[in-house]
Design a protein around this motif. Structure first.
Motif, PDB file in Angstrom:
ATOM      1  N   CYS A  50      21.928  -5.789   7.147  1.00  0.00           N
ATOM      2  CA  CYS A  50      21.502  -4.704   6.270  1.00  0.00           C
ATOM      3  C   CYS A  50      22.471  -4.619   5.092  1.00  0.00           C
ATOM      4  CB  CYS A  50      21.461  -3.380   7.028  1.00  0.00           C
ATOM      5  SG  CYS A  50      20.674  -2.056   6.071  1.00  0.00           S
ATOM      6  N   SER A  51      22.008  -4.060   4.001  1.00  0.00           N
ATOM      7  CA  SER A  51      22.867  -3.826   2.842  1.00  0.00           C
ATOM      8  C   SER A  51      23.137  -2.334   2.713  1.00  0.00           C
ATOM      9  CB  SER A  51      22.189  -4.321   1.568  1.00  0.00           C
ATOM     10  OG  SER A  51      22.863  -3.796   0.435  1.00  0.00           O
ATOM     11  N   LEU A  52      24.395  -1.989   2.471  1.00  0.00           N
ATOM     12  CA  LEU A  52      24.749  -0.593   2.199  1.00  0.00           C
ATOM     13  C   LEU A  52      25.201  -0.455   0.745  1.00  0.00           C
ATOM     14  CD1 LEU A  52      26.681   0.439   5.464  1.00  0.00           C
ATOM     15  CD2 LEU A  52      24.229   0.259   5.080  1.00  0.00           C
ATOM     16  N   HIS A  53      24.542  -1.195  -0.120  1.00  0.00           N
ATOM     17  CA  HIS A  53      24.846  -1.122  -1.553  1.00  0.00           C
ATOM     18  C   HIS A  53      24.406   0.222  -2.130  1.00  0.00           C
ATOM     19  CE1 HIS A  53      23.996  -1.958  -5.862  1.00  0.00           C
ATOM     20  NE2 HIS A  53      25.189  -2.487  -5.754  1.00  0.00           N
ATOM     21  N   ALA A  54      25.069   0.640  -3.185  1.00  0.00           N
ATOM     22  CA  ALA A  54      24.851   1.961  -3.788  1.00  0.00           C
ATOM     23  C   ALA A  54      23.388   2.287  -4.068  1.00  0.00           C
ATOM     24  CB  ALA A  54      25.668   2.077  -5.064  1.00  0.00           C
ATOM     25  N   THR A  55      22.575   1.284  -4.358  1.00  0.00           N
ATOM     26  CA  THR A  55      21.181   1.556  -4.704  1.00  0.00           C
ATOM     27  C   THR A  55      20.278   1.652  -3.483  1.00  0.00           C
ATOM     28  OG1 THR A  55      20.811  -0.803  -4.891  1.00  0.00           O
ATOM     29  CG2 THR A  55      21.311   0.376  -6.938  1.00  0.00           C
ATOM     30  N   LYS A  56      20.840   1.423  -2.308  1.00  0.00           N
ATOM     31  CA  LYS A  56      19.998   1.429  -1.117  1.00  0.00           C
ATOM     32  C   LYS A  56      19.854   2.855  -0.557  1.00  0.00           C
ATOM     33  CE  LYS A  56      19.442  -3.124  -0.795  1.00  0.00           C
ATOM     34  NZ  LYS A  56      19.829  -3.895  -1.978  1.00  0.00           N
ATOM     35  N   LEU A  57      18.915   2.975   0.370  1.00  0.00           N
ATOM     36  CA  LEU A  57      18.606   4.258   1.007  1.00  0.00           C
ATOM     37  C   LEU A  57      19.855   4.967   1.532  1.00  0.00           C
ATOM     38  CD1 LEU A  57      16.263   5.997   2.250  1.00  0.00           C
ATOM     39  CD2 LEU A  57      16.512   4.572   4.269  1.00  0.00           C
ATOM     40  N   TYR A  76      16.847 -11.778  10.356  1.00  0.00           N
ATOM     41  CA  TYR A  76      16.090 -10.861   9.512  1.00  0.00           C
ATOM     42  C   TYR A  76      16.966 -10.302   8.413  1.00  0.00           C
ATOM     43  CZ  TYR A  76      12.103 -11.108  12.539  1.00  0.00           C
ATOM     44  OH  TYR A  76      11.031 -11.573  13.239  1.00  0.00           O
ATOM     45  N   ASP A  77      16.473 -10.425   7.184  1.00  0.00           N
ATOM     46  CA  ASP A  77      17.054  -9.691   6.072  1.00  0.00           C
ATOM     47  C   ASP A  77      16.435  -8.300   6.143  1.00  0.00           C
ATOM     48  OD1 ASP A  77      17.666  -8.444   3.707  1.00  0.00           O
ATOM     49  OD2 ASP A  77      17.591 -10.281   2.508  1.00  0.00           O
ATOM     50  N   ALA A  78      17.182  -7.387   6.786  1.00  0.00           N
ATOM     51  CA  ALA A  78      16.700  -6.019   6.983  1.00  0.00           C
ATOM     52  C   ALA A  78      17.394  -5.076   5.997  1.00  0.00           C
ATOM     53  CB  ALA A  78      16.934  -5.595   8.431  1.00  0.00           C
ATOM     54  N   SER A  83      11.263 -11.530  -2.017  1.00  0.00           N
ATOM     55  CA  SER A  83      12.451 -10.821  -1.552  1.00  0.00           C
ATOM     56  C   SER A  83      13.447 -10.795  -2.696  1.00  0.00           C
ATOM     57  CB  SER A  83      13.042 -11.556  -0.339  1.00  0.00           C
ATOM     58  OG  SER A  83      14.117 -10.813   0.224  1.00  0.00           O
ATOM     59  N   PHE A  84      14.596 -10.172  -2.433  1.00  0.00           N
ATOM     60  CA  PHE A  84      15.687 -10.201  -3.402  1.00  0.00           C
ATOM     61  C   PHE A  84      16.329 -11.588  -3.374  1.00  0.00           C
ATOM     62  CE2 PHE A  84      20.239  -9.134  -4.405  1.00  0.00           C
ATOM     63  CZ  PHE A  84      20.022  -8.792  -5.722  1.00  0.00           C
ATOM     64  N   VAL A  85      16.907 -11.993  -4.484  1.00  0.00           N
ATOM     65  CA  VAL A  85      17.429 -13.356  -4.622  1.00  0.00           C
ATOM     66  C   VAL A  85      18.436 -13.737  -3.525  1.00  0.00           C
ATOM     67  CG1 VAL A  85      19.207 -12.622  -6.281  1.00  0.00           C
ATOM     68  CG2 VAL A  85      18.494 -15.012  -6.232  1.00  0.00           C
ATOM     69  N   ALA A 135      13.410 -14.128   7.600  1.00  0.00           N
ATOM     70  CA  ALA A 135      12.347 -13.308   7.016  1.00  0.00           C
ATOM     71  C   ALA A 135      12.911 -11.966   6.565  1.00  0.00           C
ATOM     72  CB  ALA A 135      11.230 -13.103   8.031  1.00  0.00           C
ATOM     73  N   THR A 136      12.266 -11.377   5.561  1.00  0.00           N
ATOM     74  CA  THR A 136      12.679 -10.061   5.050  1.00  0.00           C
ATOM     75  C   THR A 136      11.660  -9.009   5.473  1.00  0.00           C
ATOM     76  OG1 THR A 136      13.705 -11.107   3.130  1.00  0.00           O
ATOM     77  CG2 THR A 136      13.186  -8.761   2.930  1.00  0.00           C
ATOM     78  N   HIS A 137      12.155  -7.865   5.942  1.00  0.00           N
ATOM     79  CA  HIS A 137      11.270  -6.716   6.174  1.00  0.00           C
ATOM     80  C   HIS A 137      11.113  -6.038   4.803  1.00  0.00           C
ATOM     81  CE1 HIS A 137      11.909  -7.289  10.438  1.00  0.00           C
ATOM     82  NE2 HIS A 137      13.169  -6.919  10.396  1.00  0.00           N
ATOM     83  N   SER A 154      31.488  -6.357   3.952  1.00  0.00           N
ATOM     84  CA  SER A 154      31.646  -5.951   2.560  1.00  0.00           C
ATOM     85  C   SER A 154      30.359  -5.948   1.740  1.00  0.00           C
ATOM     86  CB  SER A 154      32.699  -6.830   1.885  1.00  0.00           C
ATOM     87  OG  SER A 154      32.426  -8.182   2.131  1.00  0.00           O
ATOM     88  N   SER A 155      29.345  -6.670   2.176  1.00  0.00           N
ATOM     89  CA  SER A 155      28.061  -6.617   1.457  1.00  0.00           C
ATOM     90  C   SER A 155      26.954  -7.197   2.325  1.00  0.00           C
ATOM     91  CB  SER A 155      28.134  -7.413   0.141  1.00  0.00           C
ATOM     92  OG  SER A 155      28.145  -8.799   0.400  1.00  0.00           O
ATOM     93  N   GLY A 156      25.735  -6.940   1.918  1.00  0.00           N
ATOM     94  CA  GLY A 156      24.592  -7.528   2.600  1.00  0.00           C
ATOM     95  C   GLY A 156      24.564  -9.036   2.421  1.00  0.00           C
ATOM     96  N   THR A 157      25.005  -9.483   1.260  1.00  0.00           N
ATOM     97  CA  THR A 157      24.977 -10.916   0.976  1.00  0.00           C
ATOM     98  C   THR A 157      25.973 -11.678   1.852  1.00  0.00           C
ATOM     99  OG1 THR A 157      24.326 -10.394  -1.270  1.00  0.00           O
ATOM    100  CG2 THR A 157      25.130 -12.621  -0.883  1.00  0.00           C
ATOM    101  N   ALA A 179      26.935 -10.718   4.675  1.00  0.00           N
ATOM    102  CA  ALA A 179      26.363 -10.639   6.023  1.00  0.00           C
ATOM    103  C   ALA A 179      25.342 -11.761   6.230  1.00  0.00           C
ATOM    104  CB  ALA A 179      25.718  -9.273   6.252  1.00  0.00           C
ATOM    105  N   LEU A 180      24.512 -11.995   5.225  1.00  0.00           N
ATOM    106  CA  LEU A 180      23.526 -13.090   5.319  1.00  0.00           C
ATOM    107  C   LEU A 180      24.224 -14.437   5.460  1.00  0.00           C
ATOM    108  CD1 LEU A 180      20.843 -12.195   2.597  1.00  0.00           C
ATOM    109  CD2 LEU A 180      20.379 -12.692   5.006  1.00  0.00           C
ATOM    110  N   GLN A 181      25.256 -14.641   4.639  1.00  0.00           N
ATOM    111  CA  GLN A 181      25.967 -15.925   4.677  1.00  0.00           C
ATOM    112  C   GLN A 181      26.669 -16.120   6.022  1.00  0.00           C
ATOM    113  OE1 GLN A 181      26.583 -15.798  -0.126  1.00  0.00           O
ATOM    114  NE2 GLN A 181      28.385 -16.175   1.123  1.00  0.00           N
TER     115      GLN A 181
END
Ligand SMILES: *Cc1c(COP(=O)(O)O)cnc(C)c1O
Length: 360
Positions: A175-182, A151-153, A80-82, A125-127, A55-58, A60-62
């Motif tokens: 990875c994040s697929l949030h609206a503001t991402k590529l 990796y926070d990719a 990096s992002f918070v 680490a973040t790319h 559901s989100s990159g966050t 996924a990290l958790q």
């Protein structure tokens, strides 16, 4: 008005095309056929073996931190992002910051070993801006000290390093697929791992740990994403080549115009492909960065101080730390507008405003 980024929206009919099926099936979420299809297509597109759509990159990290059963200290980057740092704290671990390299803006691998203690369990680490970290060096250090690597990719969608997807580096990449991402599915995230057992564990975790309807395999959470989000992801996939090409030419245009700017562009990994997710510029001074920011703003053009301030100095739940390189870069960096609908004329205008400001 020119924002720093604008979500890509496909023609509405193409999204609508998926809606009757959702109504007919009455299947809105919980790993429906569209979410499944998206996973299969993304696996193929990204050339990765395993991948989970969440559901989100966050989240996924958790889930990454939880699934690797990390305890104690996790070495990470303050640039990096918070969510990179907050996920560590959320999972009950302590972030230990390592300063960044002044050229690549990624974690400075020469400073990692100094930060390792007997409590260290992993490196996260973040790319940054999609530019791959020194993944081989990080892996060597991790192996020598029996540490896990995440990796926070979130910025690195589609990037390849030495001909392999950068998503396959480390134990887990997110990875994040949030609206503001590529590339986006409105909200969404990905978990990538080469380890099939870990994948299985993460798949249970994504759905409350359910193993069938009355049994549980793991401690879980709700990390599922809906059919509506997956539909947006499916439609947007088709536009990735066009998005890539457009961003590439916009980037080249910026490079030309800003070749005489009093600034530098972060150094990209020489063995990696680019995804043109961001256009970061590090000005020679904070004063110049702020003048350019203000001059652009006067014309309703919004650059972003991404990432300012340093995560080592801004979070109310952590003791503040001095990270000299991060602090210096964070004060001087601006991400300039970059999105599919941006025009070359707008890039020219942004370039002219920056050059005029520095020559004043
Ligand atoms: C966007 C982002 C995230 C968070 O992703 P969400 O999908 O918004 O939860 C994490 N890390 C970095 C570096 C990001 O840019």
């Amino acid at each position: 008005m020119i924002p720093v980024t604008k979500p890509f929206l496909p023609p509405m009919e193409e999204y609508e095309h998926y809606l009757p099926g959702i109504w007919q099936r009455d299947w809105l979420t919980n790993m429906g056929p569209l979410a499944n299809d998206l996973e299969l297509r993304l696996k193929k597109y990204l050339k990765v073996k395993h991948l989970l759509y969440v559901s989100s990159g966050t989240i996924a990290l958790q889930m990454a931190i939880k699934s690797l059963e990390l305890k104690g200290e996790i070495i990470t980057t303050p640039f990096s992002f918070v969510a990179t740092t907050s996920s560590i704290v959320w999972e009950g671990c302590t972030p230990v910051f390592v300063d960044i390299d002044p050229q690549s803006l990624n974690m400075d691998t020469a400073k990692i070993e100094n930060a390792i203690t007997e409590r260290t369990s992993a490196i996260l680490a973040t790319h940054v801006y999609g530019n791959p970290c020194e993944v081989e060096t990080i892996q060597k250090i991790a192996d020598a000290h029996h540490l896990k690597v995440i990796y926070d990719a979130a910025h690195a969608f589609g990037v390849e390093l030495e001909g392999r997807p950068v998503f396959e580096a480390g134990d887990i990449s997110i990875c994040s697929l949030h609206a503001t991402k590529l590339y986006h599915s409105i909200e969404g995230g990905l978990l990538i791992t080469k380890d099939p057992d870990l994948l299985k564990k993460l798949a249970f975790m994504r759905n409350f740990g359910f193993n069938g309807s009355e049994a549980f395999a793991e401690l879980g959470i709700n990390g599922k994403n809906s059919e509506f989000h997956a539909a947006m992801g499916l439609v947007n996939l088709k536009y990735l080549p066009a998005i890539h090409e457009k961003r590439k030419s916009l980037t080249q245009r910026y490079d030309e115009i800003l070749s005489h700017a009093k600034a530098f562009i972060p150094k990209w990994h020489p063995d990696a492909t680019k995804n043109y997710a961001y256009y970061p510029v590090v000005f020679d001074s904070e004063e110049l960065a702020l003048s350019c920011f203000t001059a652009l703003q006067k014309k309703e053009i919004f650059a972003r101080r991404y990432f300012y301030p340093s995560l080592a100095k801004v979070l109310p739940y952590l003791k503040h730390q001095e990270m000299a390189v991060t602090e210096d870069i964070a004060r001087r960096v601006l991400c300039l507008p970059l999105y599919h609908e941006l025009s070359f004329e707008e890039v020219d205008m942004i370039g002219r405003i920056i050059l005029r400001t520095q020559n004043n």
